[in-house]
Design an enzyme around this catalytic site. Structure first.
Site, PDB file in Angstrom:
ATOM      1  N   ASP A 176       0.867  -1.173   0.000  1.00  0.00           N
ATOM      2  CA  ASP A 176       0.000   0.000   0.000  1.00  0.00           C
ATOM      3  C   ASP A 176       0.911   1.233   0.000  1.00  0.00           C
ATOM      4  O   ASP A 176       2.130   1.114   0.191  1.00  0.00           O
ATOM      5  CB  ASP A 176      -0.880  -0.041   1.256  1.00  0.00           C
TER       6      ASP A 176
ATOM      7  N   ASP B  17      -0.213   5.072   1.181  1.00  0.00           N
ATOM      8  CA  ASP B  17      -0.486   5.948   2.321  1.00  0.00           C
ATOM      9  C   ASP B  17      -0.383   5.184   3.632  1.00  0.00           C
ATOM     10  O   ASP B  17      -1.045   4.164   3.825  1.00  0.00           O
ATOM     11  CB  ASP B  17      -1.903   6.545   2.208  1.00  0.00           C
TER      12      ASP B  17
ATOM     13  N   ASP C 191      -1.559  -0.781   6.113  1.00  0.00           N
ATOM     14  CA  ASP C 191      -1.724  -0.102   7.399  1.00  0.00           C
ATOM     15  C   ASP C 191      -3.178   0.082   7.797  1.00  0.00           C
ATOM     16  O   ASP C 191      -3.446   0.626   8.871  1.00  0.00           O
ATOM     17  CB  ASP C 191      -1.053   1.280   7.360  1.00  0.00           C
TER      18      ASP C 191
END
Length: 279
Positions: free
Chosen positions: A59, A61, A221
């Site tokens: 990922d 961000d 996250d």
């Protein structure tokens, strides 16, 4: 290695001229506390079942860079301007529970359900433009990212970035992190049938790299990202940059780390290399 492909290619990003609303020159959020304050993390499940490792998917961000505080400030500022929550600013808990990891189209209905969709999406576009201006001043990579990238390159593993972020954000963050030549493929959820938490973006990355989900794992996250990775048949390493450890474990993370220097991560990576050498 050639620069990553983004659908067809990754064009240069043009930084938008966003009017200043707040002085972000010293934007290290005192009220936005990392979940690392609750460490040590106790999850230590092994990644051994993905051996031999073929690829790692990332990922962007909150996984490659600590961008959640910057998104938080942009949302807080703009939502307050339009009178959200009777003009009271949102707090970190609201951001984590209602915004983090979600796609902008979904956020239109979460945050602005009474607005016409086109108006709500315009708000999201303006918010992303403000985020990019802040990020240009403040963005920092997750600790240890450079060493991990060198390790991945040394082993010749395939890699892709998979994100719910809009194209302009993905371009900016990858450029600022100097990862244009690291990723072979960049998958945007907006170019898939469904965004995370659906598995579609990760399935597209697997197909583009021509790798098996049984020999690939994901760094994520957010709850939506972990669910998307699991839905595509891959384990996820939860990055507890900002979101609480237990939230990531409950979402299905195989293990949770605080950053790319975490000894638990390297124990798993070294074990994977040893297993590969025995095969």
């Amino acid at each position: 290695m050639p620069a990553a492909t983004l659908a067809t290619s990754l064009p240069h990003n043009i930084f938008p001229n966003v009017p200043k609303r707040t002085n972000f020159s010293t934007l290290v959020p005192s009220g936005f506390s990392a979940s690392s304050t609750s460490y040590p993390i106790n999850s230590n499940t092994s990644l051994s079942f993905v051996a031999p490792l073929e690829a790692i998917l990332f990922d962007i961000d909150g996984t490659l860079c600590d961008s959640d505080p910057l998104h938080y400030y942009a949302f807080r500022d703009m939502l307050q301007e339009v009178g959200f929550n009777n003009g009271s600013p949102i707090d970190e808990e609201f951001f984590i529970n209602n915004i983090s990891g979600k796609h902008n189209e979904e956020l239109c209905t979460v945050l602005l359900p009474d607005w016409e969709f086109e108006k709500a999406m315009k708000f999201m576009v303006d918010k992303e433009a403000l985020f990019r201006r802040i990020a240009a001043e403040q963005l920092q990579p997750i600790s240890g990212l450079e060493n991990l990238c060198k390790w991945v390159e040394k082993l010749g593993l395939k890699r892709a970035a998979v994100t719910n972020a809009p194209r302009s954000n993905a371009e900016l963050l990858i450029s600022m992190l100097k990862l244009e030549d690291f990723f072979e493929v960049i998958v945007l959820a907006e170019e898939c049938a469904r965004p995370k938490p659906f598995p579609d973006p990760y399935l597209k990355a697997l197909d583009a790299l021509k790798v098996s989900p049984h020999h690939t794992f994901v760094f994520e996250d957010s709850v939506s990202g972990i669910k998307a990775a699991n839905g595509a048949g891959m384990p996820a390493v939860g990055m507890a940059t900002r979101n609480p450890e237990q939230m990531l474990l409950d979402a299905g993370a195989t293990l949770v780390i605080k950053d790319y220097n975490d000894p638990k991560l390297w124990e798993n990576l070294e074990a994977l290399v040893k297993q590969k050498s025995r095969l």
